[in-house]
Design an enzyme around this catalytic site. Structure first.
Site, PDB file in Angstrom:
ATOM      1  N   GLY A 147       0.748  -1.219   0.158  1.00 32.79           N
ATOM      2  CA  GLY A 147      -0.046  -0.169   0.011  1.00 32.79           C
ATOM      3  C   GLY A 147       0.876   1.177  -0.029  1.00 32.79           C
ATOM      4  O   GLY A 147       0.374   2.235  -0.525  1.00 32.79           O
ATOM      5  N   ASP A 188       0.257   3.312   4.283  1.00 36.84           N
ATOM      6  CA  ASP A 188      -0.773   4.007   3.327  1.00 36.84           C
ATOM      7  C   ASP A 188      -1.695   4.702   4.301  1.00 36.84           C
ATOM      8  O   ASP A 188      -2.334   5.724   4.221  1.00 36.84           O
ATOM      9  CB  ASP A 188      -1.145   2.981   2.408  1.00 36.84           C
ATOM     10  CG  ASP A 188      -1.771   1.636   3.133  1.00 36.84           C
ATOM     11  OD1 ASP A 188      -1.800   1.706   4.277  1.00 36.84           O
ATOM     12  OD2 ASP A 188      -2.057   0.622   2.496  1.00 36.84           O
ATOM     13  N   LYS A 213      -8.083   7.353   9.939  1.00 31.77           N
ATOM     14  CA  LYS A 213      -9.508   7.069  10.057  1.00 31.77           C
ATOM     15  C   LYS A 213      -9.645   7.256  11.473  1.00 31.77           C
ATOM     16  O   LYS A 213      -9.696   6.288  12.264  1.00 31.77           O
ATOM     17  CB  LYS A 213     -10.014   5.954   9.629  1.00 31.77           C
ATOM     18  CG  LYS A 213      -9.911   5.571   8.227  1.00 31.77           C
ATOM     19  CD  LYS A 213     -10.714   4.181   7.930  1.00 31.77           C
ATOM     20  CE  LYS A 213     -10.685   3.973   6.351  1.00 31.77           C
ATOM     21  NZ  LYS A 213     -10.999   2.715   6.102  1.00 31.77           N
ATOM     22  N   ARG A 260      -4.885   0.279  -7.001  1.00 30.64           N
ATOM     23  CA  ARG A 260      -3.799   0.963  -6.464  1.00 30.64           C
ATOM     24  C   ARG A 260      -3.282   2.052  -7.420  1.00 30.64           C
ATOM     25  O   ARG A 260      -2.661   3.016  -6.969  1.00 30.64           O
ATOM     26  CB  ARG A 260      -2.557  -0.139  -6.394  1.00 30.64           C
ATOM     27  CG  ARG A 260      -3.010  -1.291  -5.230  1.00 30.64           C
ATOM     28  CD  ARG A 260      -1.632  -2.005  -4.901  1.00 30.64           C
ATOM     29  NE  ARG A 260      -1.849  -2.994  -4.015  1.00 30.64           N
ATOM     30  CZ  ARG A 260      -2.269  -3.302  -2.914  1.00 30.64           C
ATOM     31  NH1 ARG A 260      -1.961  -2.321  -2.052  1.00 30.64           N
ATOM     32  NH2 ARG A 260      -2.422  -4.407  -2.200  1.00 30.64           N
ATOM     33  N   ASP A 277      -6.184   2.466  10.027  1.00 32.45           N
ATOM     34  CA  ASP A 277      -7.683   2.012  10.547  1.00 32.45           C
ATOM     35  C   ASP A 277      -7.834   1.977  11.927  1.00 32.45           C
ATOM     36  O   ASP A 277      -7.930   2.954  12.523  1.00 32.45           O
ATOM     37  CB  ASP A 277      -8.011   1.052   9.629  1.00 32.45           C
ATOM     38  CG  ASP A 277      -9.476   0.830   9.398  1.00 32.45           C
ATOM     39  OD1 ASP A 277     -10.226   1.309  10.056  1.00 32.45           O
ATOM     40  OD2 ASP A 277      -9.830  -0.205   8.636  1.00 32.45           O
TER      41      ASP A 277
HETATM   42  P1  XMP Z   1      -5.366  -1.289  10.802  1.00 33.66           P
HETATM   43  O1  XMP Z   1      -6.673  -1.692  11.073  1.00 33.66           O
HETATM   44  O2  XMP Z   1      -4.378  -2.397  11.290  1.00 33.66           O
HETATM   45  O3  XMP Z   1      -5.295  -1.409   9.354  1.00 33.66           O
HETATM   46  O4  XMP Z   1      -4.721   0.125  11.138  1.00 33.66           O
HETATM   47  C1  XMP Z   1      -4.272  -0.866   8.460  1.00 33.66           C
HETATM   48  C2  XMP Z   1      -4.320  -1.721   7.162  1.00 33.66           C
HETATM   49  O5  XMP Z   1      -5.545  -1.940   6.736  1.00 33.66           O
HETATM   50  C3  XMP Z   1      -5.829  -1.557   5.442  1.00 33.66           C
HETATM   51  N1  XMP Z   1      -6.882  -0.815   5.338  1.00 33.66           N
HETATM   52  C4  XMP Z   1      -7.432  -0.193   3.956  1.00 33.66           C
HETATM   53  N2  XMP Z   1      -6.917  -0.585   2.687  1.00 33.66           N
HETATM   54  N3  XMP Z   1      -8.532   0.860   1.948  1.00 33.66           N
HETATM   55  C5  XMP Z   1      -7.699   0.216   1.652  1.00 33.66           C
HETATM   56  O6  XMP Z   1      -7.411  -0.115   0.493  1.00 33.66           O
HETATM   57  C6  XMP Z   1      -9.036   1.442   3.000  1.00 33.66           C
HETATM   58  O7  XMP Z   1     -10.155   2.231   3.272  1.00 33.66           O
HETATM   59  C7  XMP Z   1      -8.295   0.718   4.331  1.00 33.66           C
HETATM   60  N4  XMP Z   1      -8.389   0.793   5.798  1.00 33.66           N
HETATM   61  C8  XMP Z   1      -7.450  -0.124   6.059  1.00 33.66           C
HETATM   62  C9  XMP Z   1      -4.452  -1.103   4.963  1.00 33.66           C
HETATM   63  O8  XMP Z   1      -3.771  -2.182   4.148  1.00 33.66           O
HETATM   64  C10 XMP Z   1      -3.656  -0.726   6.094  1.00 33.66           C
HETATM   65  O9  XMP Z   1      -2.221  -1.082   5.649  1.00 33.66           O
HETATM   66 MG    MG Z   2      -1.161  -1.468   4.015  1.00 32.89          MG
END
Ligand code: XMP
Ligand code: MG
Length: 184
Positions: free
Chosen positions: A48, A104, A135, A169, A107
């Site tokens: 990402g 990237d 987020k 991507r 979340d």
């Molecule tokens: P966490 O929950 O561990 O997640 O903070 C981080 C990873 O989750 C993926 N991610 C996304 N990928 N669109 C995406 O394409 C999104 O809205 C999204 N939200 C989370 C991403 O790989 C990130 O590294």
């Molecule tokens: Mg990622």
């Protein structure tokens, strides 16, 4: 490609290619100021962060080198599995280095919390995080993130390295997907 090249696939564009580029330049200037006179080892998370890394490091004037890690977080879908696994580790020794993790999107924060803890145990001089998107409403693992491109609503987004089932991507804008894409 731009979102306008395949308009049917997207619900709305959050940030255009130009807005992303302009924010990258601002963050790069901030990093250069903070690291003046130091050499940064930038650690990108595959896949990402590829676009963010490529643009961010080229907008910087600091001396830097680059390494990559791959960790598992999501499968093909849009929900976190809650399990973090290292799929590809660093090739460089980070002992005594100033590390800047380039991610990237944050979340829940689970992936990065795990990773920062893991890298800390390898005795670097410092570790900071740059995330292109975050987020805030989704964060369950609070984490000190020094550099954030944009805080965004709790929606699944694609583009600028972010994928859905490995697609999109190469979208230069950042957008949400139209509902029919998830069903097909
Ligand atoms: P966490 O929950 O561990 O997640 O903070 C981080 C990873 O989750 C993926 N991610 C996304 N990928 N669109 C995406 O394409 C999104 O809205 C999204 N939200 C989370 C991403 O790989 C990130 O590294
Ligand atoms: Mg990622």
């Amino acid at each position: 490609m731009r979102a306008s090249d395949i308009p049917g696939d997207f619900d709305h564009v959050l940030y255009t290619e130009e807005q992303v580029a302009s924010r990258i330049r601002e963050v790069a200037a901030q990093i250069d100021a903070d690291y003046a006179g130091r050499e940064i080892l930038m650690v990108g998370l595959l896949n990402g962060a590829v676009m963010t890394m490529a643009d961010l490091c080229r907008a910087m004037t600091s001396h830097m080198s680059m390494d990559w890690m791959a960790v598992s977080s999501y499968g093909a879908g849009t929900k976190s599995s809650g399990v973090v696994r290292i799929l590809k580790d660093l090739t460089k020794d980070i002992d005594g280095r100033d590390i800047l993790i380039v991610e990237d999107i944050i979340d829940t924060g689970l992936t990065l919390s795990y990773l920062v803890q893991n890298l800390r145990s390898r005795n670097p001089n410092s570790i900071e995080v740059m995330a292109m998107f975050r987020k805030p409403e989704a964060v369950t693992c609070p984490l000190d993130v020094k550099y954030v491109g944009f805080d965004i609503p709790n929606e699944f987004v694609v583009g600028y390295g972010l994928d859905y089932a490995d697609r999109y991507r190469n979208l230069t804008d950042v957008a949400t997907l139209a509902p029919h894409v998830y069903k097909s």
